[in-house]
Design an enzyme around this catalytic site. Structure first.
Site, mmCIF file in Angstrom:
data_model
loop_
_atom_site.group_PDB
_atom_site.id
_atom_site.type_symbol
_atom_site.label_atom_id
_atom_site.label_comp_id
_atom_site.label_asym_id
_atom_site.label_seq_id
_atom_site.Cartn_x
_atom_site.Cartn_y
_atom_site.Cartn_z
ATOM 1 N N CYS A 20 -16.669 29.694 -41.509
ATOM 2 C CA CYS A 20 -16.119 30.448 -40.382
ATOM 3 C C CYS A 20 -14.751 31.053 -40.676
ATOM 4 C CB CYS A 20 -16.065 29.573 -39.133
ATOM 5 S SG CYS A 20 -15.322 27.957 -39.428
ATOM 6 N N GLU B 15 -19.023 38.889 -37.285
ATOM 7 C CA GLU B 15 -19.076 37.810 -38.265
ATOM 8 C C GLU B 15 -20.437 37.822 -38.955
ATOM 9 O OE1 GLU B 15 -17.746 33.173 -38.522
ATOM 10 O OE2 GLU B 15 -18.981 33.742 -36.809
ATOM 11 N N SER C 147 -21.231 29.382 -33.296
ATOM 12 C CA SER C 147 -20.975 30.767 -32.919
ATOM 13 C C SER C 147 -20.294 30.866 -31.560
ATOM 14 C CB SER C 147 -22.287 31.556 -32.882
ATOM 15 O OG SER C 147 -23.066 31.174 -31.754
ATOM 16 N N THR C 148 -19.589 31.968 -31.361
ATOM 17 C CA THR C 148 -18.912 32.206 -30.087
ATOM 18 C C THR C 148 -19.913 32.323 -28.946
ATOM 19 O OG1 THR C 148 -17.054 33.284 -31.203
ATOM 20 C CG2 THR C 148 -17.359 33.782 -28.868
ATOM 21 N N ASP C 149 -21.043 32.957 -29.175
ATOM 22 C CA ASP C 149 -22.048 33.118 -28.117
ATOM 23 C C ASP C 149 -22.574 31.767 -27.643
ATOM 24 O OD1 ASP C 149 -21.788 35.845 -28.153
ATOM 25 O OD2 ASP C 149 -23.525 36.198 -29.448
ATOM 26 N N LYS D 169 -25.720 15.690 -32.471
ATOM 27 C CA LYS D 169 -26.873 16.544 -32.761
ATOM 28 C C LYS D 169 -26.538 17.405 -33.974
ATOM 29 C CE LYS D 169 -28.380 20.586 -31.897
ATOM 30 N NZ LYS D 169 -29.198 20.827 -33.123
ATOM 31 N N GLU E 39 -14.858 25.088 -31.646
ATOM 32 C CA GLU E 39 -14.360 25.733 -32.871
ATOM 33 C C GLU E 39 -15.414 26.766 -33.224
ATOM 34 O OE1 GLU E 39 -14.343 26.986 -36.307
ATOM 35 O OE2 GLU E 39 -14.612 24.958 -37.097
ATOM 36 N N GLY F 27 -21.029 28.877 -28.025
ATOM 37 C CA GLY F 27 -19.896 28.189 -27.417
ATOM 38 C C GLY F 27 -19.715 28.569 -25.960
#
Length: 501
Positions: free
Chosen positions: A302, A399, A246-248, A192, A268, A250
């Site tokens: 990143c 970030e 993004s961490t959110d 995707k 990542e 992820g």
């Protein structure tokens, strides 16, 4: 391809948009719902094309194709040498279409056309070539069992069906970084691409058909993260999800995987990478490295060195040199060969970056240069440098993913290390120094997955790349990436006429 005029007067080679549908089981298909979405040219905010909007039903269809190709098709049953031949043919086709692929990423993501031709697309091809070379070198081990009556060995087998969810900042490189090792391992997959940059992924899908991959090995479902991405993350017939973003997001993917079939998840994620410049550094080189580390790819990277710490002995000189060089950092049309920075990927990201710049001003940071949007057409932002940034400010902690640098001063090595580690992220870091003792001490003390010394963005196919802390849990590139798409099976048996209990 057709010619067009850039804002700066240079001639742009604009690609014909040939592929806008989902690619499932070797065929281009409309979304089951018939829905589409618009992909936008960030140079001017205009619609490039309408793309099929895949949803859960389309993901189901793609996963079924990948599942059948894995469980019953030839791909995982080929020898590594046979897989390598097809991957190498695929690489040849990518190299034959470098200009078109680079142009697609430029009009879709605002990426510099000349950088795409020289760096991004050749790097993508390099990933496929590298893992083609690894495909026939996947070996288990013969075990020296602790019980002398037993014989044992291990096999390394493909993990199965993989869902790849790739970001918009490096559409081609991230496609290759994830797809290439999974192919070499013998996996099948559903990809995707980001909804902001779907065009090159669909072109890569077309090339995979030409290269001769069996139907169902590579499937591409375009659509949105909340629909297509969520369906991949929670799908019971997907064995692994690989995500960069993004961490959110992820965190949500990991939760969805845990709530479904406990599939493996490689993440990542975000970064807020430090660059430490020590007193013995060459001022001119350090300034250029700092600007490159923060502003390359318009800051949409990143590992961007968005937190720059300069030792007090050369702080004033480095700051003055960076401001001088930043003013010569040309922002313009990505097809203009003199541009060093194109437009941000879309209006949402553009407005987000501008809001962070306002936070920096309001929180008391000193704006040294930049800080403004450019023009009234497209999503261009000036390279921006803040000084007097403190650790409680949003621009220090969060970030931004744009061309915004935070500058700080430090006194001692110990203070520099403490500042570098003062973040929830741990993706990358840079060190500028000629002192080997400083380099060794600092590089071993910073909690990050990649440390670059007197260089930046020194990615290499053979060098694993990934983060500590909230920057993720995977390693891309190198043989570490290949191993992440394999699982180990142990086989044990008694020697002839030997007791096994």
């Amino acid at each position: 391809m057709e010619d067009g005029k850039c804002n700066g007067g240079a001639t742009a080679v604009l690609p014909e948009i040939k592929f806008t549908k989902l690619f499932i089981n070797g065929q281009f298909l409309d979304a089951a719902s018939g829905k589409t979405f618009e992909t936008i040219d960030p140079r001017n905010g205009e619609v490039i094309a309408k793309i099929a909007a895949g949803d859960k039903e389309d993901v189901d269809l793609a996963v079924n194709a990948a599942r059948h190709a894995f469980d019953h098709g030839p791909w995982p049953r080929m020898t590594g040498f046979e897989r390598a031949r097809i991957i190498n043919k695929y690489t040849d086709l990518i190299e034959q279409n470098i200009e078109e692929l680079a142009a697609l990423d430029s009009i879709d993501g605002g990426k510099l056309f000349h950088a795409g031709k020289m760096n991004d697309i050749p790097a993508a091809a390099g990933h496929f070539r590298y893992y083609a070379g690894a495909a026939d070198k996947i070996h288990g081990e013969t075990l020296r069992m602790t019980r002398p009556s037993m014989f044992g060995y291990t096999l390394k087998e493909p993990i199965g069906v993989v869902g790849h969810i790739i970001p918009w900042n490096f559409p081609s490189i991230m496609f290759a970084m994830k797809v290439a090792p999974a192919l070499a391992a013998g996996c099948t997959m559903v990809v995707k691409p980001a909804e902001q940059t779907p065009l090159s992924a669909l072109f890569y899908a077309h090339l995979s058909k030409e290269a001769g991959f069996p139907d169902g090995v590579i499937n591409v479902v375009t659509g949105f993260g909340t629909t297509a991405g969520a369906a991949i993350s929670s799908h019971m017939d997907i064995d692994k999800v690989s995500f960069t973003g993004s961490t959110d997001v992820g965190r949500k993917i990991m939760q969805a995987a845990a709530a479904s079939n406990l599939k493996k998840v490689s993440l990542e994620l975000g970064g807020k990478s430090p660059l430490l410049i020590f007193d013995d550094a060459d001022v001119n080189k350090a300034a250029e490295l700092a600007l490159l580390g923060c502003f390359y790819n318009k800051g949409e990277i990143c590992v961007a060195s968005s937190r720059v710490f300069v030792q007090e002995g050369i702080y004033d000189k480095v700051v003055a040199k960076m401001v001088e060089k930043a003013k010569d950092w040309t922002v313009g049309d990505p097809f203009d060969s003199t541009s060093r920075q194109g437009p941000q990927v879309d209006k949402k990201q553009y407005e987000k970056i501008l809001s962070y710049i306002e936070h920096g001003k309001n929180d008391g940071a000193t704006l040294l240069t930049g800080g403004n949007a450019i023009g009234d057409k497209g999503y261009f932002i000036e390279p921006t440098i803040f000084a007097d940034v403190t650790e409680d400010m949003k621009i220090y902690k969060e970030e931004i993913f744009g061309p915004v640098m935070s500058l700080m001063k430090f006194k001692t090595i110990e203070e520099g290390i403490k500042c570098a580690n003062n973040t929830k992220y741990g993706l990358a870091a840079g060190i500028v120094s000629q002192n080997i003792d400083v380099i060794n001490t600092v590089s071993r003390s910073i909690r990050a997955g990649v440390i670059w010394v007197n260089c930046y963005f020194a990615f290499d196919l053979d060098s694993p790349y990934g983060g500590y802390k909230m920057s993720g849990n995977c390693r891309e590139s190198g043989m570490d990436a290949l191993d992440s798409y394999l699982q180990v099976k142990s086989i044990a048996m008694p020697l002839h006429n030997s007791p096994w209990m």
